[in-house]
Design an enzyme around this catalytic site. Structure first.
Site, PDB file in Angstrom:
ATOM      1  N   CYS A  48       0.867  -1.173   0.000  1.00  0.00           N
ATOM      2  CA  CYS A  48       0.000   0.000   0.000  1.00  0.00           C
ATOM      3  C   CYS A  48       0.905   1.224   0.000  1.00  0.00           C
ATOM      4  O   CYS A  48       1.717   1.391   0.924  1.00  0.00           O
ATOM      5  CB  CYS A  48      -0.895  -0.018   1.239  1.00  0.00           C
ATOM      6  SG  CYS A  48      -1.868   1.484   1.489  1.00  0.00           S
ATOM      7  N   CYS A 107      -0.821   3.759  -6.352  1.00  0.00           N
ATOM      8  CA  CYS A 107      -1.715   3.033  -5.453  1.00  0.00           C
ATOM      9  C   CYS A 107      -1.821   1.622  -6.022  1.00  0.00           C
ATOM     10  O   CYS A 107      -2.045   1.468  -7.232  1.00  0.00           O
ATOM     11  CB  CYS A 107      -3.093   3.691  -5.398  1.00  0.00           C
ATOM     12  SG  CYS A 107      -4.329   2.742  -4.449  1.00  0.00           S
TER      13      CYS A 107
END
Length: 265
Positions: free
Chosen positions: A76, A190
């Site tokens: 992440c 992302c």
């Protein structure tokens, strides 16, 4: 010597880290993996730095105790750019983070203009400023927050409809910036966003190359565990925070990737 069944732990706020998992399986098909999705904390991008750091370090500390992984990957960008150092202080195992793929994008661009889309929290981080200063000197890095794309990716993996309006908006916001019309490389900052590669390519056009870090992260993990014995005695595990029904619609995508029944953490 590591226990052959000791897992690699892949942690993300949601299902975006499955893009890292997919890349890792290509390199280490027999590696035992536990994928942990913090669905109860999703989305991270709208949270404060303090909230993210405390949540990620706390969860990974507890997961480290319960699962005894040989290595943990924070799949992440938001969590990595904020909490990577804190997690390394908590866990005494190798920790692999995920940072925006600015370095390879800077090496690839021909126009010198790079677009970057991520969550609100990611694009404002000094970590990203530092990556730009180190690897993109003399080039233009144009950043736009595209938080709605996280929900789009989560929906797509569940077989739902993708909101192309949100994708078109991200593209138009980048194009509207000074030099935006010259973007030829787009950093997907992302891990959720590569799940929308087809939709993003359609919105940005054939002349824009999409760059993400999944392959590089997988190679880094493989390097760190090279030579270690690996045995997967059962299906890989998919663990979530919050109620199990939060994983509704994921069964087909998870079974295709070799996961067993979803578990609650």
């Amino acid at each position: 010597m590591a226990d052959p069944s000791s897992p690699i732990l892949i942690f993300d706020s949601g299902v975006g880290g499955l893009t890292v998992y997919d890349a890792l399986r290509e390199l280490l098909p027999d590696a035992p993996v536990i994928y942990a999705a913090d669905l109860a904390g999703l989305p991270y991008g709208s949270k404060s730095e303090a909230e993210i750091a405390a949540r990620v370090a706390g969860l990974l500390g507890r997961m480290g105790e319960r699962f005894a992984p040989r290595l943990a990957c924070i799949a992440c960008n938001t969590a990595s750019t904020i909490a990577l150092g804190m997690v390394r202080d908590v866990l005494e195992i190798p920790i692999v983070g995920t940072v925006p793929a600015i370095k390879p994008a800077a090496a690839q661009t021909r126009t010198g203009v790079i677009g970057l889309i991520g969550t609100e929290a990611t694009i404002r981080q000094r970590y990203v400023d530092d990556l730009e200063a180190r690897f993109a000197q003399g080039k233009s890095l144009l950043r736009v927050a595209a938080p709605d794309l996280v929900a789009c990716a989560e929906a797509k993996l569940r077989g739902g409809r993708v909101d192309t309006v949100a994708i078109d908006r991200a593209a138009s916001d980048l194009r509207a910036k000074t030099k935006g019309g010259s973007i030829d490389t787009l950093v997907l900052a992302c891990t959720h966003f590569p799940l929308l590669a087809d939709e993003l390519s359609a919105a940005f056009g054939e002349g824009v190359a999409l760059v993400d870090g999944a392959q590089g992260i997988a190679r880094r993990i493989a390097d760190l565990v090279e030579g270690q014995p690996m045995a997967r005695p059962q299906a890989n595990r998919f663990v979530i925070t919050g109620p199990l029904d939060a994983a509704a619609g994921l069964k087909q995508a998870l079974e295709r990737r070799g996961f067993g029944q979803t578990e609650s953490f």
